[in-house]
Scaffold this motif. Structure first.
Motif, PDB file in Angstrom:
ATOM      1  N   GLU A   1       5.428  16.659  10.185  1.00 21.87           N
ATOM      2  CA  GLU A   1       4.066  16.249  10.540  1.00 21.87           C
ATOM      3  C   GLU A   1       3.965  14.730  10.683  1.00 21.87           C
ATOM      4  O   GLU A   1       3.160  14.073  10.028  1.00 21.87           O
ATOM      5  CB  GLU A   1       3.058  16.775   9.510  1.00 21.87           C
ATOM      6  N   TYR A   2       4.781  14.211  11.588  1.00 19.38           N
ATOM      7  CA  TYR A   2       4.819  12.774  11.843  1.00 19.38           C
ATOM      8  C   TYR A   2       3.471  12.255  12.304  1.00 19.38           C
ATOM      9  O   TYR A   2       2.818  12.863  13.163  1.00 19.38           O
ATOM     10  CB  TYR A   2       5.843  12.474  12.937  1.00 19.38           C
ATOM     11  N   ASP A   3       3.050  11.127  11.768  1.00 21.18           N
ATOM     12  CA  ASP A   3       1.939  10.376  12.337  1.00 21.18           C
ATOM     13  C   ASP A   3       2.451   9.547  13.513  1.00 21.18           C
ATOM     14  O   ASP A   3       3.654   9.347  13.673  1.00 21.18           O
ATOM     15  CB  ASP A   3       1.328   9.442  11.291  1.00 21.18           C
ATOM     16  N   VAL A   4       1.518   9.028  14.313  1.00 20.90           N
ATOM     17  CA  VAL A   4       1.911   8.169  15.424  1.00 20.90           C
ATOM     18  C   VAL A   4       2.474   6.871  14.853  1.00 20.90           C
ATOM     19  O   VAL A   4       1.786   6.152  14.128  1.00 20.90           O
ATOM     20  CB  VAL A   4       0.711   7.860  16.336  1.00 20.90           C
TER      21      VAL A   4
ATOM     22  N   PRO B   1       1.740  18.394  18.096  1.00 18.90           N
ATOM     23  CA  PRO B   1       0.302  18.198  17.952  1.00 18.90           C
ATOM     24  C   PRO B   1      -0.095  16.859  17.347  1.00 18.90           C
ATOM     25  O   PRO B   1      -1.093  16.259  17.767  1.00 18.90           O
ATOM     26  CB  PRO B   1      -0.123  19.364  17.044  1.00 18.90           C
ATOM     27  N   THR B   2       0.665  16.355  16.376  1.00 15.46           N
ATOM     28  CA  THR B   2       0.281  15.117  15.695  1.00 15.46           C
ATOM     29  C   THR B   2       0.425  13.885  16.573  1.00 15.46           C
ATOM     30  O   THR B   2      -0.069  12.808  16.224  1.00 15.46           O
ATOM     31  CB  THR B   2       1.122  14.913  14.421  1.00 15.46           C
ATOM     32  N   LEU B   3       1.088  14.025  17.734  1.00 14.97           N
ATOM     33  CA  LEU B   3       1.297  12.885  18.629  1.00 14.97           C
ATOM     34  C   LEU B   3       0.447  12.965  19.894  1.00 14.97           C
ATOM     35  O   LEU B   3       0.495  12.055  20.726  1.00 14.97           O
ATOM     36  CB  LEU B   3       2.772  12.781  19.025  1.00 14.97           C
ATOM     37  N   ARG B   4      -0.326  14.000  20.045  1.00 15.67           N
ATOM     38  CA  ARG B   4      -1.032  14.229  21.301  1.00 15.67           C
ATOM     39  C   ARG B   4      -2.176  13.234  21.539  1.00 15.67           C
ATOM     40  O   ARG B   4      -2.603  13.053  22.681  1.00 15.67           O
ATOM     41  CB  ARG B   4      -1.557  15.667  21.362  1.00 15.67           C
ATOM     42  N   GLU B   5      -2.664  12.619  20.489  1.00 14.34           N
ATOM     43  CA  GLU B   5      -3.764  11.662  20.645  1.00 14.34           C
ATOM     44  C   GLU B   5      -3.269  10.222  20.589  1.00 14.34           C
ATOM     45  O   GLU B   5      -4.071   9.296  20.453  1.00 14.34           O
ATOM     46  CB  GLU B   5      -4.817  11.890  19.552  1.00 14.34           C
TER      47      GLU B   5
ATOM     48  N   ARG C   1       7.374  18.116  14.239  1.00 13.27           N
ATOM     49  CA  ARG C   1       6.435  19.166  13.841  1.00 13.27           C
ATOM     50  C   ARG C   1       6.571  19.490  12.358  1.00 13.27           C
ATOM     51  O   ARG C   1       5.579  19.565  11.629  1.00 13.27           O
ATOM     52  CB  ARG C   1       6.664  20.426  14.674  1.00 13.27           C
TER      53      ARG C   1
END
Length: 225
Positions: A82-85, A101-105, A79
């Motif tokens: 703010e890691y990207d996938v 949040p940044t991994l939810r998609e 968090r």
């Protein structure tokens, strides 16, 4: 037995030579990668490790990720930074079964959560990621020995942890860390920034196996005895 090595310039190593210099020494192999300042802070004044990174650290960071079969990272670090996938599976360690949040998609199967049976977000994590991607490894505390074994059972031999300090401290206390990859950024920040390891007191012996330098930045491998 102590190992002999000498300071090498990072720029003298090709990408293949660098990969060989950092090759894992066993299976499974759990290594932790951190950067800190000379005065011991794991973050800059903004509270983020990205503000003390440089080109030398980025080169080794990218190489370690290219070698790794999976990433193991605390939910708070994901968090905050703010890691990207990532391109490889990432295991989010969270006692609340929190999916940042940044991994939810992320594509199904790319993100896993290691958590506990009493986690508040257990049902939501299972719905979002799939039951097989939610690893319940204990009642109230995550069994990190079981986590390392579970990742190996999935074929993930080279396991890379990128923090944060609390997770690193817990991994040390559990006796599952094989190696620390540590970059020392040539700057002083004072303040009250965190150390690279936090949590309970431990006393873990390590031995140096590699030391590289570029523009004042030191990068080393420290093997857990």
């Amino acid at each position: 037995m102590s190992e002999s090595f000498e300071l090498q310039r990072l720029t003298d190593l090709s990408d293949d030579q660098l990969a060989q210099a950092y090759a894992p020494r066993g299976e499974p192999w759990l290594r932790v990668n951190f950067v800190s300042t000379v005065d011991g802070s794991a973050t800059g004044a903004d509270g983020l490790s990205s503000s003390i990174n440089d080109d030398a650290d980025k080169r080794v960071f990218d190489m370690l990720r290219a070698q790794a079969d999976c990433l193991v990272i605390g939910a708070g670090t994901i968090r905050d930074e703010e890691y990207d996938v990532p391109q490889i599976p990432v295991v989010v360690v969270s006692r609340r079964a929190d999916v940042p949040p940044t991994l939810r998609e992320a594509p199904r199967g790319r993100v896993l959560v290691a958590t506990v049976a009493t986690a508040e977000g257990l049902d939501e994590a299972r719905e979002l990621l799939g039951h097989e991607q939610v690893l319940v490894l204990g009642e109230d505390e995550i069994d990190l020995v079981a986590l390392k074994a579970e990742l190996l059972s999935r074929g993930w031999r080279d396991q890379l942890c990128e923090g944060g300090p609390s997770l690193f401290g817990d991994l040390l206390a559990a006796g599952v860390v094989d190696e620390l990859c540590w970059t020392v950024s040539p700057r002083l920040v004072a303040g009250e920034g965190p150390r690279i390891a936090g949590g309970p007191d431990v006393d873990v012996a390590v031995r140096p196996a590699l030391l590289l330098e570029q523009d004042g930045t030191l990068l080393g491998r420290w093997l857990v005895s």
